[in-house]
Structure formats: structure tokens, C-alpha cells
Design a protein around this motif. Sequence first.
Motif: not given
Length: 92
Positions: A30-31, A82-84, A58-62
Motif C-alpha cells: 500500500r503506497v 483510495r482516500t484523499v 493520499l492513502r492507498n494511491i493505487f
Amino acid sequence: MVSISTPQQPVAATPLGLTISSVSVPGYVRVDTAVYYNHDLQTHNWLHAKQVNFSINLRNIFDQGYIKSRFSTTQLFFGEPRTVLATVGLRF
């Protein structure tokens, strides 16, 4: 000042990862990333603040689908999609 942070959270696949009875869970990476900006304000401004801070996380970019944890052999908890998250802060 602008700063950027990019932590990665690798998790190994089974058998080092998560094995639940006959359920095998693959590993994942997780990036996350974040951008921060801090700006000093002029003295005697209308807010009486010293600094304004902006950040975008930005969490879980992909948008990696993964199982974060488990409670039992039948309850698996998926990680967040994905979360912003954007924030603005003032320092007095």
C-alpha cells in the motif's frame, strides 16, 4: 516550505502473511503520500495568526484491495480504499 512524504507498507504473502484455515491471502504493498505547505503570515493580519498550513494526504494511491486484519476464520476486514484528505490549519 513544501515537503513530500511517501511511506510504503509492504506485507508478505502467505505463509509469512496471513493464513486462515484454507484461505490464503496474497501479500500487498500500500503506497501513501502527502504534500505539506507552510506559509508564514505578515504580523498584525486580521486573523492574528503566525502561520497557515496546507496539506493533502493520499492513502492507498493505487486503490489496492487488501485484507488489513481478521477477527476469526470467518471475519476478514478489508483495508481502506483510495482516500484523499485535505487540511488547512492556522498557527497562532
